[in-house]
Write a protein that holds these residues in place. Structure first.
Motif: not given
Length: 112
Positions: A102-112
Motif C-alpha cells: 500500500i505504501k508503494q501505491l499511495c506514497t505522496g498522495l493524500p490518504l483518506y
C-alpha cells in the motif's frame, strides 16, 4: 485486470477507463484495501471487513462474475476519516500499519 499473488496474500486490481482509472490493492496479510484514483490524485484506505469483502481464494473464483464487483464496490455509503500525512512520524506510523504494498501505491498522495 486482476492479479492474485497467493504467496504474498494480496490481490491487485487495475481499472483502465479514462478519468475513472484506478489501481486497488487488497492486502489480506495487513487487513487493508487501498484504492488510488488517478483523476483525484488521492488514495483511499479501508480496513477489510470479512462480512463484506470476499476472502482472497474466493476473489479468484468470482473475478469473472458481475456480482464480484457489486460485492467489492458496495453501493452503501462509506464513511471515511481524513488523516493528514504531513508529519514525518505520522507517515511512518501509517506505512508500518498499512504495509509496503500500500505504501508503494499511495506514497505522496493524500490518504483518506
Amino acid at each position: 485486470t486482476m492479479t492474485i499473488h497467493s504467496e504474498k496474500n494480496i490481490a491487485e486490481v487495475h481499472v483502465r477507463s479514462g478519468v475513472y482509472s484506478s489501481d486497488t490493492i487488497f492486502d489480506y496479510s495487513k487487513g487493508y484495501i487501498a484504492t488510488r484514483l488517478f483523476s483525484r490524485k488521492a488514495c483511499f484506505i479501508l480496513k477489510i471487513d470479512k462480512d463484506y469483502i470476499p476472502e482472497l481464494q474466493e476473489i479468484g473464483h468470482l473475478a469473472f462474475e458481475r456480482k464480484t464487483m457489486k460485492k467489492i464496490y458496495s453501493p452503501n455509503n462509506v464513511w471515511t476519516q481524513f488523516q493528514s500525512g504531513n508529519s514525518w512520524f505520522g507517515g511512518l506510523k501509517e506505512w508500518f500499519l498499512y504495509g509496503k504494498h500500500i505504501k508503494q501505491l499511495c506514497t505522496g498522495l493524500p490518504l483518506y
